[in-house]
Design a protein around this motif. Structure first.
Motif, PDB file in Angstrom:
ATOM      1  N   ASP A  36       0.837  -1.190   0.000  1.00  0.00           N
ATOM      2  CA  ASP A  36       0.000   0.000   0.000  1.00  0.00           C
ATOM      3  C   ASP A  36       0.881   1.253   0.000  1.00  0.00           C
ATOM      4  N   GLY A  37       0.244   2.391  -0.263  1.00  0.00           N
ATOM      5  CA  GLY A  37       0.954   3.655  -0.199  1.00  0.00           C
ATOM      6  C   GLY A  37       1.745   4.020  -1.432  1.00  0.00           C
ATOM      7  N   ILE A  38       1.427   3.419  -2.594  1.00  0.00           N
ATOM      8  CA  ILE A  38       2.147   3.754  -3.825  1.00  0.00           C
ATOM      9  C   ILE A  38       1.281   4.689  -4.660  1.00  0.00           C
ATOM     10  N   ILE A  91      10.280  -0.924 -14.442  1.00  0.00           N
ATOM     11  CA  ILE A  91      11.461  -0.214 -13.981  1.00  0.00           C
ATOM     12  C   ILE A  91      12.567  -1.229 -13.697  1.00  0.00           C
ATOM     13  N   HIS A  92      13.810  -0.776 -13.778  1.00  0.00           N
ATOM     14  CA  HIS A  92      14.952  -1.629 -13.476  1.00  0.00           C
ATOM     15  C   HIS A  92      15.492  -1.243 -12.103  1.00  0.00           C
ATOM     16  N   VAL A  93      15.751  -2.248 -11.293  1.00  0.00           N
ATOM     17  CA  VAL A  93      16.109  -2.027  -9.891  1.00  0.00           C
ATOM     18  C   VAL A  93      17.423  -2.729  -9.570  1.00  0.00           C
ATOM     19  N   THR A  94      18.278  -2.030  -8.840  1.00  0.00           N
ATOM     20  CA  THR A  94      19.477  -2.613  -8.259  1.00  0.00           C
ATOM     21  C   THR A  94      19.489  -2.255  -6.777  1.00  0.00           C
ATOM     22  N   ALA A  95      19.599  -3.255  -5.913  1.00  0.00           N
ATOM     23  CA  ALA A  95      19.550  -2.998  -4.475  1.00  0.00           C
ATOM     24  C   ALA A  95      20.519  -3.931  -3.749  1.00  0.00           C
ATOM     25  N   GLU A 124      27.294   3.016   2.554  1.00  0.00           N
ATOM     26  CA  GLU A 124      26.832   4.011   3.510  1.00  0.00           C
ATOM     27  C   GLU A 124      26.139   5.173   2.815  1.00  0.00           C
ATOM     28  N   GLU A 125      26.586   5.460   1.583  1.00  0.00           N
ATOM     29  CA  GLU A 125      26.008   6.596   0.879  1.00  0.00           C
ATOM     30  C   GLU A 125      24.727   6.245   0.143  1.00  0.00           C
ATOM     31  N   SER A 126      24.468   4.936  -0.066  1.00  0.00           N
ATOM     32  CA  SER A 126      23.341   4.524  -0.889  1.00  0.00           C
ATOM     33  C   SER A 126      22.074   4.379  -0.070  1.00  0.00           C
ATOM     34  N   ASP A 127      20.950   4.769  -0.695  1.00  0.00           N
ATOM     35  CA  ASP A 127      19.653   4.564  -0.062  1.00  0.00           C
ATOM     36  C   ASP A 127      19.051   3.232  -0.482  1.00  0.00           C
ATOM     37  N   ASP A 128      19.638   2.568  -1.481  1.00  0.00           N
ATOM     38  CA  ASP A 128      19.065   1.356  -2.038  1.00  0.00           C
ATOM     39  C   ASP A 128      19.627   0.111  -1.371  1.00  0.00           C
ATOM     40  N   THR A 137      18.333 -15.424   6.115  1.00  0.00           N
ATOM     41  CA  THR A 137      17.698 -16.486   5.334  1.00  0.00           C
ATOM     42  C   THR A 137      16.564 -15.977   4.451  1.00  0.00           C
ATOM     43  N   PHE A 138      16.119 -14.721   4.658  1.00  0.00           N
ATOM     44  CA  PHE A 138      15.030 -14.172   3.859  1.00  0.00           C
ATOM     45  C   PHE A 138      15.333 -12.731   3.451  1.00  0.00           C
ATOM     46  N   ALA A 139      14.999 -12.421   2.200  1.00  0.00           N
ATOM     47  CA  ALA A 139      15.036 -11.047   1.714  1.00  0.00           C
ATOM     48  C   ALA A 139      13.599 -10.597   1.518  1.00  0.00           C
ATOM     49  N   ASP A 140      13.190  -9.603   2.263  1.00  0.00           N
ATOM     50  CA  ASP A 140      11.823  -9.094   2.147  1.00  0.00           C
ATOM     51  C   ASP A 140      11.849  -7.880   1.221  1.00  0.00           C
ATOM     52  N   ILE A 141      11.108  -7.955   0.102  1.00  0.00           N
ATOM     53  CA  ILE A 141      11.194  -6.901  -0.919  1.00  0.00           C
ATOM     54  C   ILE A 141      10.035  -5.910  -0.862  1.00  0.00           C
ATOM     55  N   GLU A 142       9.270  -5.910   0.230  1.00  0.00           N
ATOM     56  CA  GLU A 142       8.149  -4.965   0.337  1.00  0.00           C
ATOM     57  C   GLU A 142       8.637  -3.524   0.192  1.00  0.00           C
ATOM     58  N   SER A 143       9.623  -3.132   0.992  1.00  0.00           N
ATOM     59  CA  SER A 143      10.117  -1.758   0.940  1.00  0.00           C
ATOM     60  C   SER A 143      10.788  -1.461  -0.393  1.00  0.00           C
ATOM     61  N   LEU A 144      11.479  -2.445  -0.937  1.00  0.00           N
ATOM     62  CA  LEU A 144      12.128  -2.258  -2.242  1.00  0.00           C
ATOM     63  C   LEU A 144      11.092  -1.916  -3.305  1.00  0.00           C
ATOM     64  N   LEU A 145       9.988  -2.660  -3.333  1.00  0.00           N
ATOM     65  CA  LEU A 145       8.935  -2.396  -4.317  1.00  0.00           C
ATOM     66  C   LEU A 145       8.326  -1.015  -4.105  1.00  0.00           C
ATOM     67  N   ARG A 146       7.978  -0.697  -2.862  1.00  0.00           N
ATOM     68  CA  ARG A 146       7.339   0.584  -2.583  1.00  0.00           C
ATOM     69  C   ARG A 146       8.255   1.752  -2.945  1.00  0.00           C
ATOM     70  N   ASP A 147       9.487   1.706  -2.473  1.00  0.00           N
ATOM     71  CA  ASP A 147      10.405   2.819  -2.696  1.00  0.00           C
ATOM     72  C   ASP A 147      10.629   3.081  -4.182  1.00  0.00           C
ATOM     73  N   ASN A 148      10.889   2.031  -4.930  1.00  0.00           N
ATOM     74  CA  ASN A 148      11.236   2.211  -6.334  1.00  0.00           C
ATOM     75  C   ASN A 148      10.033   2.566  -7.205  1.00  0.00           C
ATOM     76  N   LEU A 149       8.855   2.000  -6.893  1.00  0.00           N
ATOM     77  CA  LEU A 149       7.675   2.330  -7.683  1.00  0.00           C
ATOM     78  C   LEU A 149       7.199   3.750  -7.404  1.00  0.00           C
ATOM     79  N   VAL A 150       7.243   4.165  -6.136  1.00  0.00           N
ATOM     80  CA  VAL A 150       6.858   5.549  -5.811  1.00  0.00           C
ATOM     81  C   VAL A 150       7.757   6.534  -6.549  1.00  0.00           C
ATOM     82  N   GLU A 151       9.043   6.270  -6.549  1.00  0.00           N
ATOM     83  CA  GLU A 151       9.988   7.173  -7.203  1.00  0.00           C
ATOM     84  C   GLU A 151       9.794   7.212  -8.713  1.00  0.00           C
ATOM     85  N   ALA A 152       9.338   6.099  -9.298  1.00  0.00           N
ATOM     86  CA  ALA A 152       9.215   6.011 -10.756  1.00  0.00           C
ATOM     87  C   ALA A 152       7.920   6.597 -11.301  1.00  0.00           C
ATOM     88  N   LEU A 153       6.913   6.806 -10.461  1.00  0.00           N
ATOM     89  CA  LEU A 153       5.638   7.327 -10.952  1.00  0.00           C
ATOM     90  C   LEU A 153       5.797   8.761 -11.432  1.00  0.00           C
TER      91      LEU A 153
END
Length: 209
Positions: A36-38, A91-95, A124-128, A137-153
């Motif tokens: 949510d929030g995109i 969009i293309h994402v690198t994180a 340290e300088e990167s926000d991604d 053991t797990f990578a949660d991509i919720e924030s990755l999706l939200r951050d990158n999609l919001v920025e791309a709109l």
């Protein structure tokens, strides 16, 4: 994300095998629900809409790097003619997903907690970058999706680059009626027109006298 049971998150991706040692890779090709929030009322990715992720997690010494493409359905209205828009946006994402300190020390050969560990250049300088969960053991991509999609709109979505918008006088769609126009008098001449009419009236009165 549930820190106690990270696997319960619909955005959690198991990465234990690739986090075991550098040089491993895990491919991702699946749909995830949109967080949510995109966006806003003008343009958004609706919550729980299918967002397709196609990419890979690659293991390095300090963590996992994700490279991939994210495709999401966009719901919007044209900022000029207000026509509803529905399209897919990619969009293309690198994180970077850094290892948690304790497990990170183990990957580097069992260094003690008190010893300083290096980080990859630019971390340290990167926000991604995003934390791994469940002892790496797990990578949660919720924030990755939200951050990158919001920025791309886009701030002002358009149905097409040359959209003519709506007539400011009557609201008709100028894309459908390109020759539409109104004969609007220039208010800058209204004072002169009034003066002309008054002088003509005065001259007419003198002639009658």
């Amino acid at each position: 994300m549930n820190d106690i049971h990270p696997e319960s998150s619909p955005w959690a991706i198991p990465v234990a095998q690739v986090a075991a040692r550098p040089g491993q890779s895990k491919a991702i090709d699946q749909d995830f629900p949109a967080p949510d929030g995109i966006g806003d009322e003008v343009i958004s990715v609706r919550k729980d809409a299918d967002v397709h992720v196609d990419g890979s997690f690659d293991s390095i010494v300090d963590g996992l790097i994700f490279n991939g493409a994210v495709t999401a359905p966009i719901t919007a209205e044209c900022s000029r003619c207000l026509k509803p828009l529905n399209a897919s946006h990619t969009i293309h994402v690198t994180a970077f997903f850094p290892y948690a300190p304790d497990a990170h020390d183990q990957h580097r050969g069992g260094k003690g907690k008190g010893e300083e560990v290096d980080i990859i250049a630019g971390e340290e300088e990167s926000d991604d970058f995003y934390p791994l969960a469940g002892n790496n053991t797990f990578a949660d991509i919720e924030s990755l999706l939200r951050d990158n999609l919001v920025e791309a709109l886009p701030l002002k979505p358009l149905c097409r680059p040359d959209c003519r918008g709506l007539c400011p006088q009557c609201g008709i769609d100028l894309n459908e009626e390109p020759d539409h126009h109104h004969d609007v008098p220039d208010i800058r001449w209204s004072a002169l027109e009034s003066l002309k009419a008054r002088l003509e009236a005065e001259q007419g009165g003198e002639s009658n006298g």
